[in-house]
Design an enzyme around this catalytic site. Sequence first.
Site, PDB file in Angstrom:
ATOM      1  N   PRO A  21       0.834  -1.221  -0.099  1.00 12.30           N
ATOM      2  CG  PRO A  21       0.060  -0.906   2.186  1.00 12.30           C
ATOM      3  CD  PRO A  21       0.849  -1.890   1.312  1.00 12.30           C
ATOM      4  CB  CYS A 112       1.532   5.147   7.896  1.00 11.44           C
ATOM      5  SG  CYS A 112       2.178   6.527   7.082  1.00 11.44           S
ATOM      6  CE  LYS A 151       3.418  -2.408   4.347  1.00  6.24           C
ATOM      7  NZ  LYS A 151       4.322  -1.554   4.846  1.00  6.24           N
ATOM      8  N   GLY A 234       7.155  -2.193  -2.826  1.00  3.10           N
ATOM      9  CA  GLY A 234       6.541  -0.867  -2.830  1.00  3.10           C
ATOM     10  C   GLY A 234       7.143   0.018  -3.965  1.00  3.10           C
TER      11      GLY A 234
END
Length: 332
Positions: A21, A112, A151, A234
């Site tokens: 993502p 994140c 994640k 990614g």
Amino acid sequence: MANRGFEIAGIPVKNRFVLAPLAGFTDYSLRKLSSDMGAGLVYTEMESCESLLHGSQATLEDLKNTHRDRRDEKDTRLALQIFGGKAESILQSIPLFEKEAEYDFLDFNVGCPVPKVMRQRAGSYWLNRLDELFSLLEKMVSISRKPVIVKIRIGFDEIMDVRHVCRKMESCGVKAIAVHGRTRKEGFMGPVHYDIIRAIKESVSIPVIANGAIDERNFLDVLEETKADAVMIGQRAIGYPKVFQDMVRVEQGLAPIENTLKSQVEILKEHLRLMFSCKEEKPASDIMRGISVRYLKGFGNIKETKLALVHCRSLDEYLSVLSRISFENQVQ
């Protein structure tokens, strides 16, 4: 040699190659290209629980596009990644996500590192709120009709006892964990602690997906070192979704198909068409300015083309610029 797959909560994934993502990048267009190139599992961008609760049209549009994924990528699994810092809002949003989107796995972002997300006490900030996190995950698992996956990073400022964290997540009912092998403080720079990913894999019985600085050149080494069930790609996929085709072929014992400027331009054209099919002209143009030049990285004598691409304002302008490229002697 056939490609090896794996399962999450009994749901088969056709191979071990996963699109990460990436905010601003993994919309329908890149998911579709990655699927076409062979990715077994693709992720949406991070979707905000708060934004959905407040009726954000951009979020609703993103969720609507997941129906295109299910229609166009029948052999590829889709994970919807959500994020938020307020447990109540996250739990309230899950039925809305299920109503508006179509996906195989519900992924919660605990990794994140960007300041905008930190200010919401979301993303990797949850690593400072572990008791709250475990309680939230138990409730998410009980509410979600889809398997919940997570994640995560391996720590906030320092490497933490992430084995314990992941074992606890498994006991909460989480069905798979994707691990970026850096701390929040390390961001996206420096070495990846693949040894920590291996320690996690040895500590849980659910699938572990390795993430961090992985590409077609090192993925077999990473799989060997980490013993992970899959690898997550990614940055390499931005401007080079062919990375998935390369990995599929390498695992089969085949050489990657030669990468040429012409082949990259053809994939870029398809990316442009897909992007402009799912977004309005201005946002599509703005997003593709940064992505388009990455397709041309490593090729010589095209500086003027790159300069022209970052000024394009429509699909026709992009295609016009690309039509003027000379493909003579252009192999990466």
